[in-house]
Design a protein around this motif. Structure first.
Motif, PDB file in Angstrom:
ATOM      1  N   LYS A 165      11.388   2.607   2.460  1.00 37.16           N
ATOM      2  CA  LYS A 165      11.706   1.204   2.713  1.00 37.16           C
ATOM      3  C   LYS A 165      12.522   1.115   3.995  1.00 37.16           C
ATOM      4  CE  LYS A 165      13.134   1.243  -1.445  1.00 37.16           C
ATOM      5  NZ  LYS A 165      13.603   0.880  -2.806  1.00 37.16           N
TER       6      LYS A 165
ATOM      7  N   ASP B 134       8.782 -10.471  -3.020  1.00 38.19           N
ATOM      8  CA  ASP B 134       9.452  -9.171  -2.953  1.00 38.19           C
ATOM      9  C   ASP B 134      10.954  -9.363  -2.765  1.00 38.19           C
ATOM     10  OD1 ASP B 134       7.286  -7.524  -3.337  1.00 38.19           O
ATOM     11  OD2 ASP B 134       6.839  -7.290  -1.202  1.00 38.19           O
TER      12      ASP B 134
ATOM     13  N   LEU C 298       5.810  -6.244   3.173  1.00 39.44           N
ATOM     14  CA  LEU C 298       6.362  -7.110   2.129  1.00 39.44           C
ATOM     15  C   LEU C 298       5.482  -8.333   1.938  1.00 39.44           C
ATOM     16  CD1 LEU C 298       8.839  -5.269   2.742  1.00 39.44           C
ATOM     17  CD2 LEU C 298      10.279  -7.259   2.318  1.00 39.44           C
TER      18      LEU C 298
ATOM     19  N   ARG D 121      12.423  -3.773  -1.617  1.00 37.93           N
ATOM     20  CA  ARG D 121      11.424  -3.310  -0.660  1.00 37.93           C
ATOM     21  C   ARG D 121      11.939  -3.187   0.764  1.00 37.93           C
ATOM     22  NH1 ARG D 121       9.779  -0.407  -3.268  1.00 37.93           N
ATOM     23  NH2 ARG D 121       8.545   0.174  -1.458  1.00 37.93           N
TER      24      ARG D 121
END
Length: 302
Positions: free
Chosen positions: A107, A15, A11, A79
């Motif tokens: 994810k 995000d 990340l 994410r």
């Protein structure tokens, strides 16, 4: 068992992370508190629509909880996913998780305890997870796991109750496991085994020693633990001072660990303790029993 192959990307600032309640409902302030912590890392947060729903001890209906989780999985802007709390109920939505969408857009799912049931779904999909939470003294380590290419080093506490079960030797392999009760309940529902892996085990005192014994027996007799390389044992402190007809939790666990015949490292600050350490599951790990250390590789790719 091989390490998970679909590593999510690391990340970056800006995000988005989703907060969901796939099991029980949290206290009303919890999702906002999590959001505040995560936003301080430079990330954006969305709280799932049903995160604070109440249906008995569940955070709303099975359909709504599954929909919140699947929406987060399917949304390309999200994410990572953080479970607000464990409790009960994750197991009920296991068949409804969109594994194809998770494989298409990997994810991380952050959680532990009851969330172990969902971690097995991520394992089936080949996607790593984070076993832990952002609470406690080590909360910032979750940021490092999500946003940096960070390994995790966990040193055992020789004074912890589970340290009495430490043996000798070392082992290497992917780290899998979680909450004992949820792992045992997953047998026959989720297709998994731990052969070649390091078995992470955390046990909260939800019941007596007999339930611990039954759960470990089920995992052993089902073949789930065949060929494991070692055991990484988290906290069993909730059982301190508890006996059942002359046996303690240490006696019960030693009986099973002796039968497995693999290196065991106890005293790890994992599980139901205030300052738990969050560790990735599904990535390569080294269990150095002789030096009291568990080292786990990063769950993300840069």
């Amino acid at each position: 068992m091989e390490a998970t192959t679909l590593r999510p990307r690391m990340l970056t600032a800006g995000d988005t992370v989703a907060i969901v309640s796939p099991a029980s409902w949290p206290e009303e302030s919890v999702p906002g508190w999590i959001a505040q912590r995560v936003e301080a890392w430079g990330l954006q947060v969305v709280i799932a629509p049903h995160a604070l729903d109440h249906r008995g001890y569940l955070a709303g209906s099975d359909g709504d909880r599954a929909a919140d989780l699947n929406d987060a999985i399917r949304d390309p802007e999200i994410r990572a996913v953080i479970a607000s709390v464990g409790g009960c109920g994750s197991f009920r939505i296991v068949p409804d998780i969109d594994i194809d969408a998770l494989r298409a857009d990997p994810k991380v799912l952050v959680g532990y305890s009851d969330i172990t049931a969902l971690h097995q779904v991520w394992n089936t999909a080949g996607v790593p997870v984070l076993h832990g939470a952002i609470a406690g003294a080590h909360g910032d380590h979750v940021r490092r796991l999500l946003m940096e290419d960070a390994d995790t080093v966990v040193d055992a506490d020789a004074g912890a109750l589970s340290a009495e079960l430490t043996t000798a030797g070392s082992a290497e392999g992917p780290l899998f496991g979680g909450n004992l009760e949820m792992l045992a309940r997953s047998v026959g529902v989720v297709d998994f085994n731990l052969s070649g892996g390091i078995f992470l085990l955390e046990i909260n005192r939800a019941a007596g020693l007999g339930m611990v014994d039954r759960a470990l027996t089920q995992l052993r007799y089902s073949g789930t633990l065949d060929g494991i390389a070692g055991v990484a044992l988290g906290s069993i402190d909730q059982f301190a001072g508890y006996e059942d007809r002359g046996w303690t939790i240490v006696d019960t666990l030693r009986d099973h660990f002796d039968a497995l015949g693999v290196p065991v490292l106890g005293g790890l600050p994992l599980g139901h303790i205030e300052d738990l350490v969050t560790v990735p599951l599904g990535t390569r790990a080294v269990l150095d029993v002789d030096h009291g250390r568990l080292t786990v590789s990063s769950p993300s790719e840069g």
